[in-house]
Design an enzyme around this catalytic site. Structure first.
Site, PDB file in Angstrom:
ATOM      1  N   HIS A   1     -56.842   2.113   0.831  1.00  0.00           N
ATOM      2  CA  HIS A   1     -57.586   1.284   1.778  1.00  0.00           C
ATOM      3  C   HIS A   1     -57.286  -0.201   1.577  1.00  0.00           C
ATOM      4  O   HIS A   1     -57.205  -0.958   2.542  1.00  0.00           O
ATOM      5  CB  HIS A   1     -59.088   1.564   1.663  1.00  0.00           C
ATOM      6  CG  HIS A   1     -59.543   2.741   2.477  1.00  0.00           C
ATOM      7  ND1 HIS A   1     -59.949   2.622   3.780  1.00  0.00           N
ATOM      8  CD2 HIS A   1     -59.602   4.059   2.174  1.00  0.00           C
ATOM      9  CE1 HIS A   1     -60.267   3.829   4.255  1.00  0.00           C
ATOM     10  NE2 HIS A   1     -60.074   4.720   3.296  1.00  0.00           N
TER      11      HIS A   1
ATOM     12  N   ASN B   1     -40.032  19.931  21.439  1.00  0.00           N
ATOM     13  CA  ASN B   1     -39.602  20.820  20.363  1.00  0.00           C
ATOM     14  C   ASN B   1     -40.762  21.036  19.381  1.00  0.00           C
ATOM     15  O   ASN B   1     -41.213  20.095  18.731  1.00  0.00           O
ATOM     16  CB  ASN B   1     -38.408  20.162  19.652  1.00  0.00           C
ATOM     17  CG  ASN B   1     -37.918  20.985  18.478  1.00  0.00           C
ATOM     18  OD1 ASN B   1     -38.429  22.072  18.202  1.00  0.00           O
ATOM     19  ND2 ASN B   1     -36.911  20.457  17.802  1.00  0.00           N
TER      20      ASN B   1
ATOM     21  N   HIS C   1     -46.754  16.354   2.182  1.00  0.00           N
ATOM     22  CA  HIS C   1     -47.592  17.303   1.447  1.00  0.00           C
ATOM     23  C   HIS C   1     -47.010  17.472   0.041  1.00  0.00           C
ATOM     24  O   HIS C   1     -46.049  18.227  -0.146  1.00  0.00           O
ATOM     25  CB  HIS C   1     -47.597  18.670   2.141  1.00  0.00           C
ATOM     26  CG  HIS C   1     -48.245  18.677   3.492  1.00  0.00           C
ATOM     27  ND1 HIS C   1     -49.607  18.624   3.657  1.00  0.00           N
ATOM     28  CD2 HIS C   1     -47.726  18.744   4.748  1.00  0.00           C
ATOM     29  CE1 HIS C   1     -49.894  18.673   4.950  1.00  0.00           C
ATOM     30  NE2 HIS C   1     -48.780  18.728   5.640  1.00  0.00           N
TER      31      HIS C   1
ATOM     32  N   ASN D   1     -48.277   6.903  11.168  1.00  0.00           N
ATOM     33  CA  ASN D   1     -47.706   6.969  12.498  1.00  0.00           C
ATOM     34  C   ASN D   1     -47.801   5.588  13.140  1.00  0.00           C
ATOM     35  O   ASN D   1     -48.815   4.909  13.036  1.00  0.00           O
ATOM     36  CB  ASN D   1     -48.491   8.023  13.312  1.00  0.00           C
ATOM     37  CG  ASN D   1     -48.222   7.960  14.802  1.00  0.00           C
ATOM     38  OD1 ASN D   1     -49.112   7.615  15.583  1.00  0.00           O
ATOM     39  ND2 ASN D   1     -47.017   8.275  15.193  1.00  0.00           N
TER      40      ASN D   1
ATOM     41  N   HIS E   1     -66.449  21.204  13.845  1.00  0.00           N
ATOM     42  CA  HIS E   1     -66.896  22.583  13.589  1.00  0.00           C
ATOM     43  C   HIS E   1     -67.180  22.829  12.109  1.00  0.00           C
ATOM     44  O   HIS E   1     -67.839  23.805  11.750  1.00  0.00           O
ATOM     45  CB  HIS E   1     -65.874  23.600  14.116  1.00  0.00           C
ATOM     46  CG  HIS E   1     -64.565  23.590  13.397  1.00  0.00           C
ATOM     47  ND1 HIS E   1     -63.647  22.578  13.544  1.00  0.00           N
ATOM     48  CD2 HIS E   1     -64.006  24.457  12.517  1.00  0.00           C
ATOM     49  CE1 HIS E   1     -62.584  22.842  12.785  1.00  0.00           C
ATOM     50  NE2 HIS E   1     -62.778  23.964  12.154  1.00  0.00           N
TER      51      HIS E   1
ATOM     52  N   HIS F   1     -50.543  10.759   5.881  1.00  0.00           N
ATOM     53  CA  HIS F   1     -50.000  10.702   7.239  1.00  0.00           C
ATOM     54  C   HIS F   1     -49.835   9.233   7.621  1.00  0.00           C
ATOM     55  O   HIS F   1     -50.649   8.386   7.248  1.00  0.00           O
ATOM     56  CB  HIS F   1     -50.964  11.401   8.203  1.00  0.00           C
ATOM     57  CG  HIS F   1     -51.042  10.761   9.554  1.00  0.00           C
ATOM     58  ND1 HIS F   1     -52.040   9.863   9.898  1.00  0.00           N
ATOM     59  CD2 HIS F   1     -50.231  10.864  10.634  1.00  0.00           C
ATOM     60  CE1 HIS F   1     -51.835   9.448  11.129  1.00  0.00           C
ATOM     61  NE2 HIS F   1     -50.762  10.033  11.607  1.00  0.00           N
TER      62      HIS F   1
ATOM     63  N   ARG G   1     -46.433   3.472  16.845  1.00  0.00           N
ATOM     64  CA  ARG G   1     -45.767   3.710  18.136  1.00  0.00           C
ATOM     65  C   ARG G   1     -45.905   2.506  19.067  1.00  0.00           C
ATOM     66  O   ARG G   1     -46.828   1.698  18.944  1.00  0.00           O
ATOM     67  CB  ARG G   1     -46.319   4.968  18.812  1.00  0.00           C
ATOM     68  CG  ARG G   1     -47.814   4.942  19.047  1.00  0.00           C
ATOM     69  CD  ARG G   1     -48.366   6.300  19.502  1.00  0.00           C
ATOM     70  NE  ARG G   1     -49.828   6.265  19.529  1.00  0.00           N
ATOM     71  CZ  ARG G   1     -50.611   6.573  18.510  1.00  0.00           C
ATOM     72  NH1 ARG G   1     -50.088   6.974  17.369  1.00  0.00           N
ATOM     73  NH2 ARG G   1     -51.928   6.475  18.601  1.00  0.00           N
TER      74      ARG G   1
ATOM     75  N   SER H   1     -43.330   8.966  12.845  1.00  0.00           N
ATOM     76  CA  SER H   1     -44.414   9.857  12.483  1.00  0.00           C
ATOM     77  C   SER H   1     -44.069  10.492  11.141  1.00  0.00           C
ATOM     78  O   SER H   1     -42.967  11.020  10.968  1.00  0.00           O
ATOM     79  CB  SER H   1     -44.519  10.917  13.574  1.00  0.00           C
ATOM     80  OG  SER H   1     -45.578  11.770  13.306  1.00  0.00           O
TER      81      SER H   1
END
Lengths: 280, 280
Positions: free
Chosen positions: A151, A266, A108, A120, A181, A118, A122, A104
């Protein structure tokens, strides 16, 4: 006993560790000479008496170019709690036995012209096994050529996996990284995929590798174009406000983060994604 | 028709508007002479075609002393959606008819020695009616005399309402403003109360007023002691990290904020509480 899954998890973990080490080296290289920043390294393992086994390797750098970047690898296994069994497909049939591993990464950059990213990847196994992951880009100031390059690299990784994978995972990413939102996308997209139960494990492992390599090939190159660009207080303010939205997404909607809140994991690990500084 | 409740909501709203105006004036006074900050004012109302009626008055200041402070009053009524009916006690029996009004305040001072504070008071009615609210203090650098003064003022307000109210609402506050994933309190407490169905409306209204007056009496006085204190980069860093926890609490646990995410409410209103700047 999940013998096959344990073997696959070991293969995936080796891949993730290799990516972690090469990505961290590339990021350190961007910090330049002089008072050069380095990744701090924290290795952890579940205590001997814990229900779960395994551990991980968290790497975090706070640099001049990358204001904050975390690259974590973990590999855990054992028997899930009842709550965990309810959440993970196939866990009832394995009597809670599971294996999970992943990498992961959230970066920034300090320069508002350089986008946050980002990535990730798995591998999970219960009575069934699957891969998941993705990578997306969140610029405060958008450069269409960066978006196109990002992309394009992910498309190439997907094309080598199967037809239409890119289109499907790109759309999945757009649906996932969205703030209802605010009626806003988190960034400019990328790819997102989950619960891919491949009949062909070598092809799945190769796909995970391809996504990691695509990221390593394209994101540092985007940073190199942006990190020396001059910026002013208004650019920085725009970046900090965009990072506020990033915090909103991760704390309110992101599944991995919200799962973290419900466990005894954690917080420094599952909140590694939060920006060094954000404004509202 | 909720005739009695409408009357009570009007009384409570007048109280909240009076508090809002006096609190904002007091905060503006703290900004001092010169390039003095003022509260911006945004009045809003539900569009004519909306299922709900009413509106509110949002006041926001970004000053030199109060880096960000919001004081919002709202007063809405009408018929709840089915989801709303499921959430609000007594709403089934009123066929969804409700009235709600409240004042909500969060102040983030610039000086790390000056504590962040929150205050909220509300009146709600369906087939039953009740009051709720509270106020709590979140210092980055704790001064026991500030904590004692804050609790002392709230205790006096509670004592005038009924015996043991302070102890009960103080404990409620400690349970509510808690971050389980950090095993940390949000701050140094205060009071929290909800669903108080009083048989004596004048006493309830007086209690809301007493809490508001207690806040107005004690918090600006605490600020006056702290806002001119010298501070260094380490103090500021401590404040920004503490504010990060504040963001975590509000986005992950706070009922009002989480309710906002599930509605079409204005995010600028329910996210007013987020700090101007926070770090992780």
């Amino acid at each position: 006993m999940l013998t096959q899954a344990s073997e696959r998890a070991q293969q995936a973990t080796r891949l993730f560790e290799d990516l972690q080490s090469r990505i961290c080296a590339r990021f350190e290289g961007l910090e330049g000479a002089g008072a050069r920043a380095h990744f701090e390294s924290t290795r952890w393992s579940k205590p001997a008496e814990h229900r779960l086994k395994g551990g991980g390797h968290m790497r975090l750098m706070r640099g001049a170019v990358l204001e904050k970047v975390g690259v974590n690898v973990s590999h855990v296994w054992g028997t899930l709690s009842d709550a965990g069994i309810a959440q993970l497909p196939g866990a009832k049939e394995s009597a809670g036995e599971f294996v999970a591993c992943g990498i992961s990464l959230v970066a920034h950059p300090a320069n508002p012209h350089a986008p946050t990213a980002h990535m990730n990847l798995r591998y999970l196994a219960t009575s069934i096994d699957w891969i998941g992951g993705g990578s997306d880009l969140t610029p405060a100031i958008e450069y269409p050529e960066d978006t196109a390059a990002f992309h394009g690299a992910l498309r190439a990784a997907c094309d080598s996996y199967r037809a239409n994978a890119y289109e499907e995972y790109r759309d999945w990413c757009d649906r996932y990284f969205f703030l209802p939102h605010r009626n806003e996308r988190r960034g400019v997209g990328g790819i997102f995929f989950d619960n891919l139960h491949g009949a062909d494990w070598p092809a799945d492992l190769t796909f995970l590798k391809s996504v990691g390599e695509a990221f390593l090939g394209v994101y540092p190159a985007i940073l190199e174009r942006r990190i020396a660009m001059p910026f002013d207080a208004a650019d920085r303010a725009r970046q900090l406000a965009k990072r506020g939205r990033y915090v909103e997404f991760n704390l309110v909607y992101d599944r991995g983060t919200r799962f973290g809140f419900m466990t005894d994991a954690n917080p420094e690990a599952y909140l590694m994604s939060l920006p060094p500084l954000a404004s509202w």
